[in-house]
Design a protein around this motif. Structure first.
Motif, mmCIF file in Angstrom:
data_model
loop_
_atom_site.group_PDB
_atom_site.id
_atom_site.type_symbol
_atom_site.label_atom_id
_atom_site.label_comp_id
_atom_site.label_asym_id
_atom_site.label_seq_id
_atom_site.Cartn_x
_atom_site.Cartn_y
_atom_site.Cartn_z
ATOM 1 N N GLY A 238 0.994 -0.734 -1.183
ATOM 2 C CA GLY A 238 0.554 -1.896 -1.744
ATOM 3 C C GLY A 238 1.338 -3.288 -1.133
ATOM 4 O O GLY A 238 1.140 -3.587 -0.152
ATOM 5 N N GLY A 239 0.716 -4.816 -1.025
ATOM 6 C CA GLY A 239 1.059 -5.519 -0.645
ATOM 7 C C GLY A 239 2.061 -5.952 0.323
ATOM 8 O O GLY A 239 2.297 -6.158 1.519
ATOM 9 N N VAL A 240 3.023 -5.775 -0.008
ATOM 10 C CA VAL A 240 4.422 -5.796 0.324
ATOM 11 C C VAL A 240 4.433 -5.075 1.592
ATOM 12 O O VAL A 240 5.415 -4.696 1.985
ATOM 13 C CB VAL A 240 5.599 -6.054 -0.852
ATOM 14 C CG1 VAL A 240 7.059 -6.039 -0.210
ATOM 15 C CG2 VAL A 240 5.938 -6.603 -1.895
ATOM 16 N N ALA A 241 3.651 -3.821 1.310
ATOM 17 C CA ALA A 241 4.120 -3.056 2.788
ATOM 18 C C ALA A 241 3.687 -3.769 4.232
ATOM 19 O O ALA A 241 3.709 -3.200 5.040
ATOM 20 C CB ALA A 241 2.976 -1.960 2.384
ATOM 21 N N ARG A 242 3.087 -4.597 3.901
ATOM 22 C CA ARG A 242 2.816 -5.778 4.696
ATOM 23 C C ARG A 242 4.283 -6.161 5.632
ATOM 24 O O ARG A 242 4.065 -7.053 6.577
ATOM 25 C CB ARG A 242 1.443 -6.937 4.715
ATOM 26 C CG ARG A 242 0.405 -6.035 4.844
ATOM 27 C CD ARG A 242 -0.941 -7.386 3.970
ATOM 28 N NE ARG A 242 -2.048 -6.894 4.082
ATOM 29 C CZ ARG A 242 -3.301 -6.238 4.487
ATOM 30 N NH1 ARG A 242 -2.638 -6.721 6.071
ATOM 31 N NH2 ARG A 242 -4.379 -5.699 4.737
ATOM 32 N N ASN A 243 4.540 -6.634 5.258
ATOM 33 C CA ASN A 243 5.870 -6.836 5.067
ATOM 34 C C ASN A 243 6.902 -6.048 6.134
ATOM 35 O O ASN A 243 7.535 -5.860 5.616
ATOM 36 C CB ASN A 243 6.888 -7.740 3.768
ATOM 37 C CG ASN A 243 8.063 -8.987 4.458
ATOM 38 O OD1 ASN A 243 8.598 -8.218 5.344
ATOM 39 N ND2 ASN A 243 8.312 -9.285 3.286
ATOM 40 N N ILE B 265 8.526 4.774 7.851
ATOM 41 C CA ILE B 265 8.218 4.472 6.615
ATOM 42 C C ILE B 265 6.607 4.042 6.609
ATOM 43 O O ILE B 265 6.258 3.318 7.798
ATOM 44 C CB ILE B 265 8.134 3.363 5.627
ATOM 45 C CG1 ILE B 265 9.689 3.633 5.414
ATOM 46 C CG2 ILE B 265 7.387 3.727 4.502
ATOM 47 C CD1 ILE B 265 10.229 3.407 3.866
ATOM 48 N N ASN B 266 6.095 5.384 7.119
ATOM 49 C CA ASN B 266 4.465 5.128 7.093
ATOM 50 C C ASN B 266 3.937 4.207 6.099
ATOM 51 O O ASN B 266 3.864 4.117 4.882
ATOM 52 C CB ASN B 266 3.781 6.428 6.081
ATOM 53 C CG ASN B 266 3.894 7.430 7.696
ATOM 54 O OD1 ASN B 266 3.528 7.254 9.211
ATOM 55 N ND2 ASN B 266 5.164 8.283 6.684
ATOM 56 N N THR B 267 2.948 3.011 7.227
ATOM 57 C CA THR B 267 2.132 2.141 6.295
ATOM 58 C C THR B 267 0.888 2.315 6.566
ATOM 59 O O THR B 267 0.639 2.249 7.760
ATOM 60 C CB THR B 267 2.660 0.591 6.900
ATOM 61 O OG1 THR B 267 2.254 0.796 7.959
ATOM 62 C CG2 THR B 267 4.314 0.599 5.726
#
Lengths: 402, 347, 263
Positions: C218-223, C239-241
């Protein structure tokens, strides 16, 4: 952890009382006795019963049972600012944040093993369905026997008979667990103490009605509900006597000058449990909570010859648990008797029983021309407190009254 | 036109209303009336109770000869309190309903049901008749048996439209007459051919879900409702066991208290039994998963969800918990959750 | 054969094209805007143009996200929960706990070793802890949403936002600013409050996460700030992104299309 908390409280208050042997110090004596009760609850060698708010603590005490309502622990966790940890635990296990925080805190404490394990549970169907649901959860979690007192909500002969019969059954249930029969003599003493405490309470409340009132914003805070835990004991009688003495002393020494008491207020239901400087705000603006809704004696003296019937009548006749019309009439009577200028209704988040008739209560006060301030606040869970908003509302309300 | 008695809680025995010569009218929380109940009570209150009160305040009700309230939970109690304000001319009776099931409680509730029966006959200026009550109870039991048969069929196979059809029958019994509902039920018993593919068998429970359209939506979202436990479905059509007790009021009391009761009622000998009952019904109805649907601010259910979740987990039955109000709009918002749940369960 | 997955969320509309080997041929992330039908067409055109492929070459279209029903040309609609699980399995196969924070929903999923969803939990109706929430907070802090991820660098206090509600939290942020609290401290407090909410969701699907690989899509994983705060809250080293966390839903959808054909 909790045992230590109460033990430290007992030691600390005892020290303070010893330093002032001549003083009356009613509130300190009262908190000392509650801390002793807390210690007993958390010491493992007592017969412990967790109960609903309206359980007959005098009767249970006379049978050698250390009993308490669970909301007492919820309030304590909140006041010591340790509740958040337990809220989170309860919420993680699925307890809705929409539920009453008194109950959510104790459910968290149960899940974290921070509540004393009861020997049995005595639930009461009044004052609220949420409280009863929590008692069922307790019985389920602890796998302990559960006795339920169905408290009818209409004061009728059938209702009194029904509850009396249940109280007799409760006595058998308790005896089966403690292996001790009910001693008529001990019950007689407990009821005698209860009557003596009730008489003193009436006198205390009459003194509070004086204008200007000898009470300050703290002295009788949540007194009416919690003192029921002690009223069947000699200590309870002594505490009530101390409060009476203290108020008399204050009147004699003009504790509260007429100039200081500008606004007389009523507080509806329970106070805010966590540290929140509302009392200081009221003090600064010359407002005194002269009466709390639950500080009242609404029952006849206990008849030692008809103990179960007397207790049943007492349990049913609490206006807070009755029809809205009864509760509102009671609030109106208090408003007149205490000559209040306004009332504050803290609409405790999650309390359907207490705040569910917010609108009807407002109307009831309007009918007797008493302004009421509805505060949307959680009295136990401080995490969503909009402090500034509450302060503005209270200040504006007091400005309006003065 | 028949004279109607309004009621709001499933613990109201419809046979008593019909025996006194009235038609039952359960006030469902469906109305376009503006939201004003919060002003009289509180905004954070059960949406069922608020919507019913909105109907009263907006006069969105047929002519009623009286109202029957049951003191089943704090919110229902508050509804009765507010009714005096909203419709001061309605005759009202409020029954005290015990929370625990035991012999003393059943005695007390039988007296309450008898009191209700006498009041209803009096309201209609009819002579009190036990015979009439027994006749109505017998008819009610026929309806309950027909409903049970339909439920059994539902639990075995998936018949499109069947669940919403059942809801229509139950709603007819709640808002019109047992006779009409019975006729509808008897015509429905032989269903069309079952559909074998595409749906996940799910048991649904909660407090209140009365709109037949909800069940159509469930089907659209690949749910085969194998059985349901709501106060608007099986808990409403409670069969009355007249065989064990000659006293009809005692029979009513024990049947209403003991047969799949609402979360607000408990058996103190078995705390948390509601969770076991849900597991049992899910298994009996051959469901592969369970969906709980409760109204916001419903204390009796909110407090029991953790133990229900625990019990289902122990049996490895997947569980989806949903919360909403009484509107179809709030149901629509659950689409993703329900579809994801059926994707997870498989078909 | 080419497979298209379209994830039409409340904030962004994402499209992914994959080939027979499940290789990503092209992907596109655009803002959904008010007219989602137009966004769907645009996202589709973007990927077709980028991969140089004609529409007729697409073997199947699977739509996901809250607007999935609005994709007219779809072969099937599948929820974003199933799609994210499928997508993450492809890029981080060892994932057992998947956190997906989207525009209006945050979700935690428990996956079995084969990547199937075993349980999931979603935030309730309110937007606290979601992309919308972050948008509102960025607005209150007067920064661009893309700057929010690094804003907490160097923060030292243990400030936590007490308000859970977007509206209250926004006013809390404003009053913190008014009190002179540094931007980085507020940003850290924000991340902590989102982390607490997210951790609570994870606890609802898995009481014990020992030994389970946790990933986030999800987009928030870029934060980065949020991801780090969640890891801290869950006591995890990391946490893996995925490289492109916002297209995981659309990727999963495309793979589901592929699997439907090859079943």
């Amino acid at each position: 952890m909790m045992y230590d908390h109460f033990d430290n409280a007992v030691k600390g208050i005892t020290d303070k009382l010893n330093q002032d042997p001549e003083g009356i110090n009613a509130r300190k004596k009262y908190v000392l006795e509650l801390s002793r009760l807390g210690k007993k609850l958390y010491s493992k060698d007592e017969n412990i019963a967790w109960c609903g708010v309206t359980a007959p603590f005098d009767l249970l005490g006379s049978m050698g049972v250390t009993s308490c309502f669970v909301e007492f622990v919820g309030a304590m966790l909140s006041s010591t600012q340790t509740a958040d940890y337990f809220f989170e635990e309860a919420e993680d296990s699925g307890f809705a944040t929409d539920s009453c925080a008194y109950h959510r805190a104790v459910m968290g404490a149960v899940l974290k093993n921070a509540m004393p394990r009861p020997d049995f549970i005595i639930g009461t169907s009044s004052p609220c369905t949420a409280g009863l649901a929590v008692m069922e959860n307790f019985a389920h979690q602890y796998k302990k026997d559960f006795f339920l007192l169905n408290v009818p909500q209409n004061y009728t002969q059938d209702a009194i008979k029904y509850l009396s019969a249940q109280l007799e059954e409760m006595v058998r249930f308790v005896s089966d667990h403690t292996k001790r029969p009910l001693s008529k003599q001990k019950l007689g003493i407990a009821l005698e103490n209860f009557n003596a405490s009730s008489q003193l309470l009436k006198e205390i409340y009459d003194l509070a009605k004086t204008k200007p009132s000898p009470v300050d914003n703290n002295i009788l805070k949540d007194f009416g509900t919690v003192i029921t835990l002690l009223m069947g004991t000699q200590e309870g009688v002594d505490i009530c006597q101390a409060f009476k003495d203290e108020l008399n002393h204050r009147i004699k020494t003009s504790f509260n000058h007429a100039s200081k008491e500008k606004i007389r207020l009523m507080w509806i239901q329970n106070r805010i449990q966590y540290p929140f400087p509302i009392n200081e705000m009221l003090d600064d603006l010359g407002a005194v909570i002269v009466v709390d809704e639950l500080n009242d004696v609404t029952w006849e003296p206990m008849d030692p010859d008809k103990p179960f019937e007397s207790i049943a009548k007492r349990m049913i006749s609490i206006p807070f648990s009755m029809d809205a019309s009864e509760r509102i009439k009671h609030l109106q009577d208090l408003a007149v008797a205490y000559r209040i200028d306004g009332a504050i209704n803290p609409c405790h988040w999650g309390c359907r029983q207490g705040t569910g008739i917010r609108g009807l209560i407002s109307k009831g006060f309007k009918d007797i021309n008493v302004p009421v301030l509805n505060l949307e606040i959680d009295c136990v869970d401080s995490r969503n407190l909009a402090k500034g908003q509450i302060e503005t509302r209270v200040e504006a309300f007091l400005e309006m009254l003065s | 036109m028949s004279k109607k008695i309004g009621f709001t809680c499933a613990y109201t025995p419809v046979p008593l209303i019909e025996a006194a010569g009235f038609s039952p009218f359960r006030i469902f929380p469906e109305s376009k009336a503006p939201d004003q109940a919060g002003h009289l009570l509180h905004d954070n209150l059960c949406p069922h109770v608020k919507k019913v009160l909105d109907r009263a305040l907006e006069d969105d009700l047929p002519e009623l000869e009286g109202m029957v309230f049951i003191n089943s939970c704090d919110s229902m109690r508050r509804l009765a309190d507010a009714w005096h304000e909203a419709r001061p001319d309605d005759p009202i009776v409020l029954l005290d309903l015990p929370s625990g099931i035991n012999s003393l409680s059943l005695d007390f509730l039988s007296k309450e049901y008898k009191r209700l029966a006498k009041i209803l006959f009096k309201w209609n200026s009819e002579p009190f008749s036990i015979k009439k009550i027994k006749n109505e109870v017998a008819k009610w039991n026929l309806l309950a048996a027909s409903v049970k048969k339909i439920e059994d069929t539902m639990s075995k196979d998936f018949f499109p439209g069947y669940a919403s059809g059942l809801q229509q029958i139950i709603n007819t019994a709640a808002t019109d007459s047992t006779d009409k509902a019975l006729l509808m039920a008897q015509n429905k018993i032989d269903p069309e051919k079952p559909v074998k593919d595409g749906q996940s068998p799910v048991f649904v429970f909660g407090n209140l879900l009365f709109d037949p359209k909800v069940y159509d939506l469930f089907e659209e979202w690949n749910v085969h409702v194998t059985a349901s436990d709501f106060c608007t479905t099986s808990r409403f059509v409670t069969p009355v066991d007249t065989a064990t007790d000659d006293n009809i009021f005692r029979a009513l009391a024990s049947s209403y208290m003991e047969q799949t009761p609402c979360a607000r009622t408990m058996d103190t000998a078995k705390p948390g039994d509601i969770a076991q009952k849900i597991v049992q019904r899910a298994k009996e109805s051959n469901a592969r998963g369970v969906i709980g649907f409760t109204l916001k601010f419903c204390d009796p259910y909110l407090a029991r969800i953790p133990m229900i979740r625990q019990a289902l987990q122990k049996e490895s039955i997947p569980f989806l918990m949903l919360e909403g109000d009484c509107t179809m709009g709030s149901m629509g918002q659950q689409q993703t959750r329900i579809e994801a749940f059926t994707e997870m369960l498989g078909v | 054969m080419i497979f298209l997955g379209i994830d039409i969320g409340s904030l962004s509309c994402d499209a992914v094209l994959i080939d027979e080997e499940k290789n990503i041929l092209a992907s596109s992330v655009i803002l959904t805007g008010a007219k989602n039908i137009e966004s769907i067409a645009r996202a589709k055109k973007n990927v077709l143009d980028a991969a140089g492929i004609m529409e007729k070459d697409i073997r199947s279209i699977i739509a996901t996200g809250y607007g999935r029903a609005r994709v007219k040309e779809k072969d099937a609609a599948v929820t974003e929960i199933t799609c994210h699980a499928k997508g993450i399995k492809h890029v981080i196969p060892e994932t057992r706990i998947l956190i997906d924070i989207g525009g209006q929903d945050s979700k935690a999923m428990l996956l079995d070793p084969d990547g199937n969803v075993v349980d999931f939990a979603m935030n309730d109706k309110c937007a606290a802890g979601t992309g919308r929430f972050l948008e509102a907070m960025a607005r209150a802090l007067e920064v661009d949403i893309t700057e929010l991820g690094d804003l907490d660098k160097g923060a030292t206090s243990d400030l936590v936002l007490s308000s859970m509600c977007t509206v209250f939290a926004e006013s809390e942020v404003i009053s913190l600013i008014a009190c002179g609290t540094e931007q980085k401290e507020i940003a850290k407090g924000l991340n902590r409050s989102i982390a607490a909410r997210t951790h609570s969701l994870v606890k609802r699907v898995a009481g014990n996460i020992d030994g389970l690989t946790v990933s986030m899509s999800g987009g928030v994983a870029r934060n980065k700030g949020v991801v780090k705060a969640i890891a801290q809250s869950m006591n995890l080293e990391k946490i893996n992104t995925p490289e492109t966390p916002d297209i995981i839903g659309a990727l999963g959808a495309a793979i589901i299309g592929f699997e439907k054909i090859h079943r």
